[in-house]
Motif scaffolding. Structure first.
Motif, PDB file in Angstrom:
ATOM      1  N   GLN A 277       0.400  -1.388  -0.368  1.00  0.00           N
ATOM      2  CA  GLN A 277       0.301   0.016  -0.082  1.00  0.00           C
ATOM      3  C   GLN A 277       0.909   1.211  -0.071  1.00  0.00           C
ATOM      4  O   GLN A 277       0.247   2.832  -0.477  1.00  0.00           O
ATOM      5  CB  GLN A 277      -0.819   0.001   1.082  1.00  0.00           C
ATOM      6  CG  GLN A 277      -1.922  -0.919   0.819  1.00  0.00           C
ATOM      7  CD  GLN A 277      -1.887  -2.573   0.854  1.00  0.00           C
ATOM      8  OE1 GLN A 277      -0.975  -2.835   1.232  1.00  0.00           O
ATOM      9  NE2 GLN A 277      -3.176  -2.974   0.347  1.00  0.00           N
ATOM     10  N   GLU A 278       2.497   1.106   0.081  1.00  0.00           N
ATOM     11  CA  GLU A 278       2.937   2.210   0.186  1.00  0.00           C
ATOM     12  C   GLU A 278       4.702   2.519  -0.315  1.00  0.00           C
ATOM     13  O   GLU A 278       4.898   1.516  -0.847  1.00  0.00           O
ATOM     14  CB  GLU A 278       3.283   2.815   2.128  1.00  0.00           C
ATOM     15  CG  GLU A 278       2.489   2.644   2.856  1.00  0.00           C
ATOM     16  CD  GLU A 278       3.198   2.982   4.276  1.00  0.00           C
ATOM     17  OE1 GLU A 278       3.597   4.015   3.888  1.00  0.00           O
ATOM     18  OE2 GLU A 278       3.243   2.099   4.667  1.00  0.00           O
ATOM     19  N   ARG A 279       4.394   3.914  -1.197  1.00  0.00           N
ATOM     20  CA  ARG A 279       5.572   3.902  -2.113  1.00  0.00           C
ATOM     21  C   ARG A 279       6.281   5.524  -2.103  1.00  0.00           C
ATOM     22  O   ARG A 279       5.073   6.029  -0.902  1.00  0.00           O
ATOM     23  CB  ARG A 279       5.568   3.855  -3.580  1.00  0.00           C
ATOM     24  CG  ARG A 279       4.710   2.329  -3.930  1.00  0.00           C
ATOM     25  CD  ARG A 279       5.674   1.549  -3.650  1.00  0.00           C
ATOM     26  NE  ARG A 279       4.906   0.388  -4.531  1.00  0.00           N
ATOM     27  CZ  ARG A 279       4.795  -0.378  -3.945  1.00  0.00           C
ATOM     28  NH1 ARG A 279       4.726  -0.248  -2.903  1.00  0.00           N
ATOM     29  NH2 ARG A 279       4.233  -1.657  -4.763  1.00  0.00           N
ATOM     30  N   MET A 280       7.254   5.802  -2.007  1.00  0.00           N
ATOM     31  CA  MET A 280       8.177   6.717  -1.608  1.00  0.00           C
ATOM     32  C   MET A 280       9.208   6.785  -2.519  1.00  0.00           C
ATOM     33  O   MET A 280       9.749   6.391  -2.870  1.00  0.00           O
ATOM     34  CB  MET A 280       9.091   6.263  -0.371  1.00  0.00           C
ATOM     35  CG  MET A 280       9.184   7.755   0.514  1.00  0.00           C
ATOM     36  SD  MET A 280      10.096   7.925   1.507  1.00  0.00           S
ATOM     37  CE  MET A 280       9.320   7.939   3.504  1.00  0.00           C
ATOM     38  N   TRP A 281       9.065   7.700  -3.020  1.00  0.00           N
ATOM     39  CA  TRP A 281      10.204   9.046  -4.094  1.00  0.00           C
ATOM     40  C   TRP A 281      11.042   9.858  -3.251  1.00  0.00           C
ATOM     41  O   TRP A 281      10.804  10.246  -2.569  1.00  0.00           O
ATOM     42  CB  TRP A 281       9.272   9.333  -5.268  1.00  0.00           C
ATOM     43  CG  TRP A 281       8.941   7.938  -5.590  1.00  0.00           C
ATOM     44  CD1 TRP A 281       9.912   6.705  -7.413  1.00  0.00           C
ATOM     45  CD2 TRP A 281       7.516   7.700  -5.823  1.00  0.00           C
ATOM     46  NE1 TRP A 281       8.419   5.787  -7.530  1.00  0.00           N
ATOM     47  CE2 TRP A 281       7.528   6.937  -7.040  1.00  0.00           C
ATOM     48  CE3 TRP A 281       6.547   7.666  -5.368  1.00  0.00           C
ATOM     49  CZ2 TRP A 281       6.134   6.143  -7.211  1.00  0.00           C
ATOM     50  CZ3 TRP A 281       5.011   7.800  -5.273  1.00  0.00           C
ATOM     51  CH2 TRP A 281       4.862   6.189  -5.876  1.00  0.00           C
ATOM     52  N   VAL A 282      12.278   9.512  -3.675  1.00  0.00           N
ATOM     53  CA  VAL A 282      13.187  10.850  -3.551  1.00  0.00           C
ATOM     54  C   VAL A 282      14.162  11.403  -4.277  1.00  0.00           C
ATOM     55  O   VAL A 282      14.084  10.950  -5.538  1.00  0.00           O
ATOM     56  CB  VAL A 282      14.095  10.158  -2.329  1.00  0.00           C
ATOM     57  CG1 VAL A 282      13.934   9.771  -0.694  1.00  0.00           C
ATOM     58  CG2 VAL A 282      15.819   9.308  -3.335  1.00  0.00           C
TER      59      VAL A 282
END
Length: 166
Positions: A54-59
């Motif tokens: 359910q979660e994603r992160m981009w940097v």
């Protein structure tokens, strides 16, 4: 600088980034030291994100430091799996360079691939730069949340915004 998904080896850079971000702006949810007060907790939180469906992160990074991020959390229930909430933050010296736009475009592309129809967020009413960014990217104001945050002893209103993906 470029954008990529967060990875396990980012723990130290992410911890430093969030410490700096939370200390240089009051536009975000967390006060300094509140988000992940230890490197160990940051590492555990990062593991949760990476293990989650359910979660994603981009940097935004140059591999020496992280200067921006976008986190996305999709609904867990069948009735909310089509919707995701996003949070975005950039170090002040990197604002106005197009990184916010590119992070939003990255999240939107991923959302479309994963059949997410609705992206939503909240933003403090006096955060004019962020409001302009979200409006420019097709988000619409859905409502006012009065006294939703307490910042430096003052109640702050937030605007709820969303973008429906076709």
């Amino acid at each position: 600088m470029y954008i990529r998904p967060v990875k396990r080896t980012d723990t130290n850079m992410l911890f430093s980034f969030f410490e700096q971000l939370d200390s240089e702006t009051s536009f975000l949810l967390f006060e300094p030291g509140e988000r992940n007060p230890s490197l160990e907790r940051q590492e555990k939180r990062l593991e949760q994100i990476l293990a989650s469906e359910q979660e994603r992160m981009w940097v935004v990074t140059d591999e020496q430091q992280i200067v921006g991020y976008l986190g996305l959390r999709r609904g867990n229930a069948n009735r909310t799996r089509h919707a995701a909430v996003i949070a975005l933050g950039l170090l002040q010296t990197y604002c106005g360079q197009g990184w916010g736009t590119r992070l939003l475009q990255q999240a939107e592309a991923w959302a479309r691939e994963h059949r997410i129809r609705r992206l939503s967020l909240t933003v403090m009413v006096h955060n004019e730069r962020a409001l302009r960014l979200y409006l420019k990217q097709g988000f619409a104001i859905e409502g006012l949340q009065k006294d939703s945050l307490l910042v430096d002893g003052n109640y702050v209103n937030e605007v709820g915004m969303a973008k429906i993906l076709d």
